[in-house]
Scaffold this active site. Structure first.
Site, short mmCIF file in Angstrom:
data_model
loop_
_atom_site.label_atom_id
_atom_site.label_comp_id
_atom_site.label_asym_id
_atom_site.label_seq_id
_atom_site.Cartn_x
_atom_site.Cartn_y
_atom_site.Cartn_z
N ASP A 28 0.85 -1.19 0.00
CA ASP A 28 0.00 0.00 0.00
C ASP A 28 0.88 1.24 0.00
OD1 ASP A 28 -1.89 1.98 0.45
OD2 ASP A 28 -2.12 1.51 2.58
N ASN A 30 -0.38 4.51 -0.53
CA ASN A 30 -1.08 5.76 -0.21
C ASN A 30 -1.81 5.71 1.13
OD1 ASN A 30 -3.13 4.04 -0.90
ND2 ASN A 30 -4.09 5.39 -2.41
N ASP A 32 -4.11 3.85 2.59
CA ASP A 32 -5.55 3.64 2.75
C ASP A 32 -5.87 2.22 3.20
OD1 ASP A 32 -5.05 2.18 0.46
OD2 ASP A 32 -6.59 3.15 -0.77
N ASP A 36 -1.86 -1.30 -3.88
CA ASP A 36 -2.13 -0.55 -5.11
C ASP A 36 -0.98 -0.73 -6.11
OD1 ASP A 36 -0.09 1.37 -4.18
OD2 ASP A 36 -1.67 2.10 -2.84
N ASP A 105 -5.22 -10.83 -15.33
CA ASP A 105 -6.26 -11.79 -15.02
C ASP A 105 -7.46 -11.49 -15.91
OD1 ASP A 105 -7.56 -13.87 -13.59
OD2 ASP A 105 -6.49 -13.27 -11.78
N ASP A 214 -9.58 -16.85 -15.90
CA ASP A 214 -10.31 -17.34 -14.75
C ASP A 214 -11.44 -18.29 -15.18
OD1 ASP A 214 -10.81 -16.85 -11.75
OD2 ASP A 214 -12.79 -16.42 -12.62
N GLU A 273 -7.40 -21.31 -16.15
CA GLU A 273 -7.82 -21.96 -14.91
C GLU A 273 -9.04 -22.82 -15.22
OE1 GLU A 273 -9.22 -20.70 -10.41
OE2 GLU A 273 -10.15 -19.76 -12.15
N HIS A 346 -4.42 -17.32 -4.80
CA HIS A 346 -5.34 -16.50 -4.00
C HIS A 346 -6.55 -17.29 -3.53
CE1 HIS A 346 -6.89 -16.54 -8.06
NE2 HIS A 346 -8.06 -16.14 -7.62
N ASP A 347 -6.77 -18.48 -4.05
CA ASP A 347 -7.92 -19.31 -3.67
C ASP A 347 -7.55 -20.48 -2.76
OD1 ASP A 347 -9.85 -17.86 -5.04
OD2 ASP A 347 -9.60 -19.00 -6.89
#
Length: 578
Positions: A28, A30, A32, A36, A105, A214, A273, A346-347
């Site tokens: 990150d 910035n 928040d 990013d 992706d 995907d 995938e 990520h899964d």
């Protein structure tokens, strides 16, 4: 001849290693609390030092983030959470300046329900211009629309509940294999396919180097959308036989290759995938002569530790099952096609907690073993952010700690059925996708160097001992071990071109195989002790005086015919055969 039409073992990506970035959790810039594009730019030298060749970005497109960006509302822009198109262009330039490639992706089985295509499809009603861009159906004959059981068929969503949502305004249901905010596109409509192809060409023209696609094998559905079989204990039907590798999937992918990739001057990468894909299917998808895609992600090996209750009912992995599965894919795609190699994404939960040993005694060693076994197979390895640090699963205390829609929906459904709360949480701690999505662990500061704000999901508390800063300074770290494995793939032909032969397939603790490359006259032997006890193995003839290429335990004695491997020890040896 374009590189995508070459023999897979000779293609550039056979020597490449891909690194997946989950932008929301990477860095990150910035303050928040959300990662990013500028944060990625600031960490590119770290990835360059690791030695990876390709970066794969999980979605950064505009999205309502019902499924953390896999519900896309605009395919040709950047979500303000992550930056701007100008930021993306700077990232792409910076990646290319370092000799790496960038893969986007591609999520085109479904869009967000806030995409302009869907709003036009919904708001125009049954006679609207874009109605047929999505899959709309009336209620079952004789049933009151909007009532339980009136859905057009009995399919279950991947995220729990029915795969249909009723739209009162137009009086019909729309199909969504995932969230109700992720309506499925109708690939039977050629206008949909043309719009997708145009969007893909737009990104390639911008300079991206390919796509990870995907759930791409779900885009073709069986005509008529018949009911699925209702298995014992389920409220819904299993629709997967009617949308996994459906009747027109090869036609659609061949058309995509022809319209988007055929003859492209740059060295591109396409990976699909494909849940539920078989070896036989994958041979067709990845056969260069068929011109469909370069490689597939298959899910067989990451389903081996599921109990009868499914994903959130974990059971211990049997090593023989893993060897049967991975060995079948190695053999099946040995002559035609190509494998994608992965433990994490990520899964999936973190592999050092799942298939390794994340205790302090063996965490680093088992992480190195898992890396060795994976990277020495035939195929293109994928590293998920933090895997190279041995990031582990998270000790989630309560359901309030989770963020993932699949996890929250499952908890809500099981709670309503009266399931025990601790049993539910135990399964979620093992298998929730949130295990992979906690912030990247850069250093020992409060939020692990990921952000100076409150992160969107809490950092794993073990970042005080497991972080990039410490590992970069330690030449024996997991990070530097991964770096050496990547360098080995770049320079050793047997790793990319060699055939594969499994040794001791029935052994429950030893994972061993050879890779032989006749062209270079080189053979490799891989030995891995999947356990916390010493293991004595009998080696094949002729390996006693072989060269050690890489090992996760310092050698205390030369290799012998009867050799004892320490707990979670892995080693790779090389000998000349000609």
């Amino acid at each position: 001849m374009p590189v995508n039409e070459a023999s897979p073992a000779d293609a550039w990506w056979s020597k490449a290693v891909v690194y997946q970035i989950y932008p929301r959790s990477f860095a990150d810039s910035n303050a928040d609390g959300i990662g990013d594009l500028q944060g990625i730019i600031e960490r590119l030298d770290y990835l360059s030092q690791l030695g990876v060749d390709v970066l794969w970005l999980s979605p950064v497109y505009p999205s309502p983030h019902d499924d953390n960006g896999y519900d896309i509302s605009d395919y040709q822009d950047i979500d303000p959470l992550f930056g701007t198109l100008a930021d993306f262009d700077r990232l792409l330039d910076a990646v290319h300046e370092r000799g790496m490639k960038l893969v986007m992706d591609l999520v085109v089985n479904h869009t967000s329900d806030e995409h302009s295509w869907f709003t036009a499809s919904r708001d125009g009603g049954p006679q609207g211009d874009k109605r047929d861009w999505y899959i709309w159906r009336p209620a079952r004959e004789g049933m009151e629309p909007g009532t339980p059981g009136a859905e057009p068929n009995n399919w279950e969503s991947f995220f729990s509940g029915p795969a249909w949502t009723y739209d009162e305004a137009s009086g019909e249901y729309y199909l969504h294999l995932f969230s109700r905010k992720q309506p499925d596109l109708n690939w039977e409509n050629p206008e949909v396919r043309q719009a997708v192809h145009a969007m893909m060409r737009w990104w390639l023209d911008r300079g991206v180097d390919g796509f990870r696609m995907d759930v791409i094998n779900l885009i073709s559905k069986t005509p008529g959308l018949p009911d699925g079989v209702v298995h014992e204990g389920s409220r819904y039907g299993d629709g997967s036989p009617h949308y996994i590798c459906g009747p027109r999937i090869h036609e659609y992918l061949a058309e995509m290759h022809r319209e988007v990739f055929e003859g492209h001057p740059r060295r591109l990468l396409t990976v699909g995938e494909m849940p539920g894909v078989t070896v036989e299917d994958a041979k067709l998808f990845t056969d260069p002569a068929r011109r469909e895609i370069d490689m597939v992600f298959q899910f067989e090996h990451v389903g081996l530790d599921q109990g009868p209750g499914g994903k959130f009912d974990p059971r211990p992995l049997r090593l023989t099952d893993l060897k049967v599965s991975l060995g079948r894919w190695q053999t099946g795609l040995g002559d035609t096609g190509w494998n994608s190699l992965y433990w994490n994404n990520h899964d999936q939960p973190r592999v050092v907690s799942r298939f390794g040993d994340d205790s302090p005694a063996y965490r680093d060693r088992s992480a190195k073993l898992l890396a060795t076994v994976l990277h020495l197979h035939r195929g293109t390895p994928y590293i998920y952010q933090g895997e190279e640090l041995a990031m582990a699963n998270v000790p989630f205390a309560s359901i309030e700690d989770f963020r993932d829609i699949e996890t929250l929906n499952y908890h809500r459904e099981q709670t309503a059925l009266g399931a025990d709360e601790e049993r539910i949480l135990a399964g979620l701690r093992h298998r929730s996708r949130d295990n992979a999505r906690t912030p990247m662990q850069w250093d020992t500061t409060q939020h692990a160097g990921f952000t100076t704000a409150t992160p969107w999901i809490a950092v794993n508390p073990d970042h005080s001992s497991v972080n990039a800063k410490a590992q970069l300074a330690d030449p024996d770290s997991v990070f530097h071990f991964y770096r050496r494995l990547i360098a080995l793939r770049h320079c050793e032909p047997a790793v990319t071109r060699g055939d594969f032969h499994m040794l001791h397939p029935d052994h429950e603790q030893l994972y061993a195989f050879t890779r032989h490359d006749a062209a270079s006259g080189t053979e490799l032997l891989v030995l891995a002790n999947f356990g916390a006890a010493d293991l004595t193995v009998t080696l094949p003839d002729g390996w006693e005086h072989s060269e050690t290429l890489i090992a996760n335990v310092p050698a205390t004695s030369p290799l012998t015919t009867r050799h004892t491997l320490q707990p979670w020890e892995a080693r790779v040896h090389r000998r000349r055969t000609a």
